[in-house]
Design a protein around this motif. Sequence first.
Motif, PDB file in Angstrom:
ATOM      1  N   LEU A 114     -24.130  -4.042  18.253  1.00 42.31           N
ATOM      2  CA  LEU A 114     -24.600  -5.115  17.372  1.00 42.31           C
ATOM      3  C   LEU A 114     -23.859  -6.432  17.585  1.00 42.31           C
ATOM      4  CD1 LEU A 114     -25.234  -3.249  13.993  1.00 42.31           C
ATOM      5  CD2 LEU A 114     -26.801  -3.734  15.871  1.00 42.31           C
ATOM      6  N   ARG A 115     -22.881  -6.443  18.452  1.00 43.12           N
ATOM      7  CA  ARG A 115     -22.204  -7.695  18.792  1.00 43.12           C
ATOM      8  C   ARG A 115     -23.001  -8.501  19.817  1.00 43.12           C
ATOM      9  NH1 ARG A 115     -16.610  -7.834  17.335  1.00 43.12           N
ATOM     10  NH2 ARG A 115     -15.953  -5.906  16.304  1.00 43.12           N
ATOM     11  N   ALA A 116     -24.017  -7.886  20.387  1.00 44.40           N
ATOM     12  CA  ALA A 116     -24.851  -8.577  21.378  1.00 44.40           C
ATOM     13  C   ALA A 116     -25.621  -9.721  20.720  1.00 44.40           C
ATOM     14  CB  ALA A 116     -25.823  -7.592  22.020  1.00 44.40           C
ATOM     15  N   GLU A 117     -25.922 -10.755  21.508  1.00 38.63           N
ATOM     16  CA  GLU A 117     -26.656 -11.920  20.997  1.00 38.63           C
ATOM     17  C   GLU A 117     -28.147 -11.604  20.917  1.00 38.63           C
ATOM     18  OE1 GLU A 117     -25.516 -14.719  19.868  1.00 38.63           O
ATOM     19  OE2 GLU A 117     -23.398 -14.386  20.320  1.00 38.63           O
ATOM     20  N   ASP A 118     -28.498 -10.733  19.998  1.00 41.48           N
ATOM     21  CA  ASP A 118     -29.891 -10.319  19.815  1.00 41.48           C
ATOM     22  C   ASP A 118     -30.145 -10.235  18.316  1.00 41.48           C
ATOM     23  OD1 ASP A 118     -32.272  -8.819  19.452  1.00 41.48           O
ATOM     24  OD2 ASP A 118     -32.035  -7.871  21.415  1.00 41.48           O
ATOM     25  N   GLU A 119     -30.824 -11.237  17.771  1.00 44.37           N
ATOM     26  CA  GLU A 119     -31.003 -11.328  16.322  1.00 44.37           C
ATOM     27  C   GLU A 119     -31.803 -10.158  15.754  1.00 44.37           C
ATOM     28  OE1 GLU A 119     -29.683 -13.700  14.133  1.00 44.37           O
ATOM     29  OE2 GLU A 119     -28.489 -14.116  15.913  1.00 44.37           O
ATOM     30  N   LEU A 120     -32.842  -9.717  16.483  1.00 41.03           N
ATOM     31  CA  LEU A 120     -33.645  -8.595  16.000  1.00 41.03           C
ATOM     32  C   LEU A 120     -32.814  -7.320  15.969  1.00 41.03           C
ATOM     33  CD1 LEU A 120     -36.304  -7.340  15.100  1.00 41.03           C
ATOM     34  CD2 LEU A 120     -36.935  -7.081  17.526  1.00 41.03           C
ATOM     35  N   LEU A 121     -32.061  -7.093  17.028  1.00 39.00           N
ATOM     36  CA  LEU A 121     -31.194  -5.913  17.091  1.00 39.00           C
ATOM     37  C   LEU A 121     -30.173  -5.944  15.959  1.00 39.00           C
ATOM     38  CD1 LEU A 121     -30.027  -3.404  18.507  1.00 39.00           C
ATOM     39  CD2 LEU A 121     -28.718  -4.951  19.983  1.00 39.00           C
ATOM     40  N   ARG A 122     -29.569  -7.100  15.751  1.00 45.49           N
ATOM     41  CA  ARG A 122     -28.576  -7.223  14.683  1.00 45.49           C
ATOM     42  C   ARG A 122     -29.194  -6.963  13.314  1.00 45.49           C
ATOM     43  NH1 ARG A 122     -25.138 -12.695  16.280  1.00 45.49           N
ATOM     44  NH2 ARG A 122     -23.906 -11.770  17.976  1.00 45.49           N
ATOM     45  N   ALA A 123     -30.347  -7.559  13.066  1.00 47.67           N
ATOM     46  CA  ALA A 123     -30.989  -7.405  11.757  1.00 47.67           C
ATOM     47  C   ALA A 123     -31.340  -5.940  11.492  1.00 47.67           C
ATOM     48  CB  ALA A 123     -32.235  -8.280  11.678  1.00 47.67           C
ATOM     49  N   GLN A 124     -31.918  -5.277  12.487  1.00 43.80           N
ATOM     50  CA  GLN A 124     -32.284  -3.865  12.332  1.00 43.80           C
ATOM     51  C   GLN A 124     -31.040  -3.005  12.132  1.00 43.80           C
ATOM     52  OE1 GLN A 124     -35.222  -2.308  12.257  1.00 43.80           O
ATOM     53  NE2 GLN A 124     -36.661  -3.890  12.852  1.00 43.80           N
ATOM     54  N   GLY A 125     -30.025  -3.267  12.940  1.00 45.17           N
ATOM     55  CA  GLY A 125     -28.804  -2.472  12.856  1.00 45.17           C
ATOM     56  C   GLY A 125     -28.061  -2.667  11.550  1.00 45.17           C
ATOM     57  N   LEU A 126     -27.965  -3.912  11.098  1.00 39.94           N
ATOM     58  CA  LEU A 126     -27.266  -4.183   9.843  1.00 39.94           C
ATOM     59  C   LEU A 126     -28.018  -3.606   8.650  1.00 39.94           C
ATOM     60  CD1 LEU A 126     -26.075  -7.858  10.452  1.00 39.94           C
ATOM     61  CD2 LEU A 126     -24.654  -5.797  10.418  1.00 39.94           C
ATOM     62  N   ALA A 127     -29.343  -3.653   8.700  1.00 38.22           N
ATOM     63  CA  ALA A 127     -30.141  -3.058   7.617  1.00 38.22           C
ATOM     64  C   ALA A 127     -29.865  -1.558   7.522  1.00 38.22           C
ATOM     65  CB  ALA A 127     -31.626  -3.314   7.862  1.00 38.22           C
ATOM     66  N   PHE A 128     -29.756  -0.918   8.673  1.00 44.65           N
ATOM     67  CA  PHE A 128     -29.447   0.516   8.712  1.00 44.65           C
ATOM     68  C   PHE A 128     -28.041   0.780   8.173  1.00 44.65           C
ATOM     69  CE2 PHE A 128     -27.903   4.061  11.642  1.00 44.65           C
ATOM     70  CZ  PHE A 128     -28.338   5.072  10.801  1.00 44.65           C
ATOM     71  N   LEU A 129     -27.080  -0.023   8.599  1.00 44.26           N
ATOM     72  CA  LEU A 129     -25.703   0.155   8.138  1.00 44.26           C
ATOM     73  C   LEU A 129     -25.571  -0.114   6.642  1.00 44.26           C
ATOM     74  CD1 LEU A 129     -23.728  -1.477  11.096  1.00 44.26           C
ATOM     75  CD2 LEU A 129     -23.988   0.960  10.590  1.00 44.26           C
ATOM     76  N   LEU A 154     -18.530  -7.254  10.978  1.00 45.98           N
ATOM     77  CA  LEU A 154     -18.968  -8.260  10.016  1.00 45.98           C
ATOM     78  C   LEU A 154     -18.166  -9.544  10.170  1.00 45.98           C
ATOM     79  CD1 LEU A 154     -19.491  -6.098   6.789  1.00 45.98           C
ATOM     80  CD2 LEU A 154     -21.138  -6.684   8.574  1.00 45.98           C
ATOM     81  N   ALA A 155     -16.865  -9.406  10.387  1.00 49.60           N
ATOM     82  CA  ALA A 155     -16.025 -10.590  10.580  1.00 49.60           C
ATOM     83  C   ALA A 155     -16.452 -11.358  11.826  1.00 49.60           C
ATOM     84  CB  ALA A 155     -14.558 -10.181  10.674  1.00 49.60           C
ATOM     85  N   SER A 156     -16.813 -10.625  12.881  1.00 45.85           N
ATOM     86  CA  SER A 156     -17.215 -11.280  14.131  1.00 45.85           C
ATOM     87  C   SER A 156     -18.568 -11.974  13.998  1.00 45.85           C
ATOM     88  CB  SER A 156     -17.266 -10.264  15.275  1.00 45.85           C
ATOM     89  OG  SER A 156     -18.381  -9.399  15.148  1.00 45.85           O
ATOM     90  N   LEU A 157     -19.404 -11.482  13.077  1.00 43.47           N
ATOM     91  CA  LEU A 157     -20.730 -12.077  12.877  1.00 43.47           C
ATOM     92  C   LEU A 157     -20.704 -13.233  11.881  1.00 43.47           C
ATOM     93  CD1 LEU A 157     -23.036  -8.908  12.730  1.00 43.47           C
ATOM     94  CD2 LEU A 157     -22.596 -10.416  14.671  1.00 43.47           C
ATOM     95  N   SER A 158     -19.526 -13.559  11.366  1.00 44.78           N
ATOM     96  CA  SER A 158     -19.441 -14.613  10.352  1.00 44.78           C
ATOM     97  C   SER A 158     -19.765 -15.995  10.910  1.00 44.78           C
ATOM     98  CB  SER A 158     -18.046 -14.625   9.716  1.00 44.78           C
ATOM     99  OG  SER A 158     -17.051 -14.912  10.683  1.00 44.78           O
TER     100      SER A 158
END
Length: 202
Positions: free
Chosen positions: A75-90, A112-116
Amino acid sequence: QLCASLVSFESLADAQAAADVLCTEKLLNSLKQLVVEGDSMVVLVIQLLHCLCLNPKNAEKLASCGIFPVLTAALRAEDELLRAQGLAFLAVLAEQEGMELVLANAGICSLLASLSSSSSSDIWYWIVAIVLALLPRTAQLRPPHRKQLLRTLRAAAERLADGSLRLQQSECRLLKRALSEMHVYTRMLKSAPIRPVAVRAV
């Protein structure tokens, strides 16, 4: 097809039973490998994992196969869709009793700190949702994990203040609530006092 089959059941109990049957070690290891390899189907993998966790007991199976550290790294990858799906799951997992330490050890707090630095309103919604889910059980987290959560929230408040982050009013309310609750729980743990930060919509 697996996701479709799980959501097609008429009752939650039937869906949970089916998810339990499908959630085998072989399947989880295959899904984990797809995430490790950065396969183009990772978003679908996350959706399937989400469906498998319709049965809360399956979260323990996912933890046992070591998929959470791999997922937080992905989820650290620069992919907004991947991040959104992954964070919703988490966010769903973070609400589950007993998962806070598993997720923290898998790197969710540092993630989360890295995505701030993200400017995505959708991403921030899930970041704050995860923090709110973890806060009632912060006593189970190590001090470095709590500091990472606080750093994440304060980064959002500071960026709102300088205009580099724009959130909807509802998201600002969630952020303000998270900061307030972090302040309360930190005091309860007899840690250093946290100065409340004013949050306003932009």
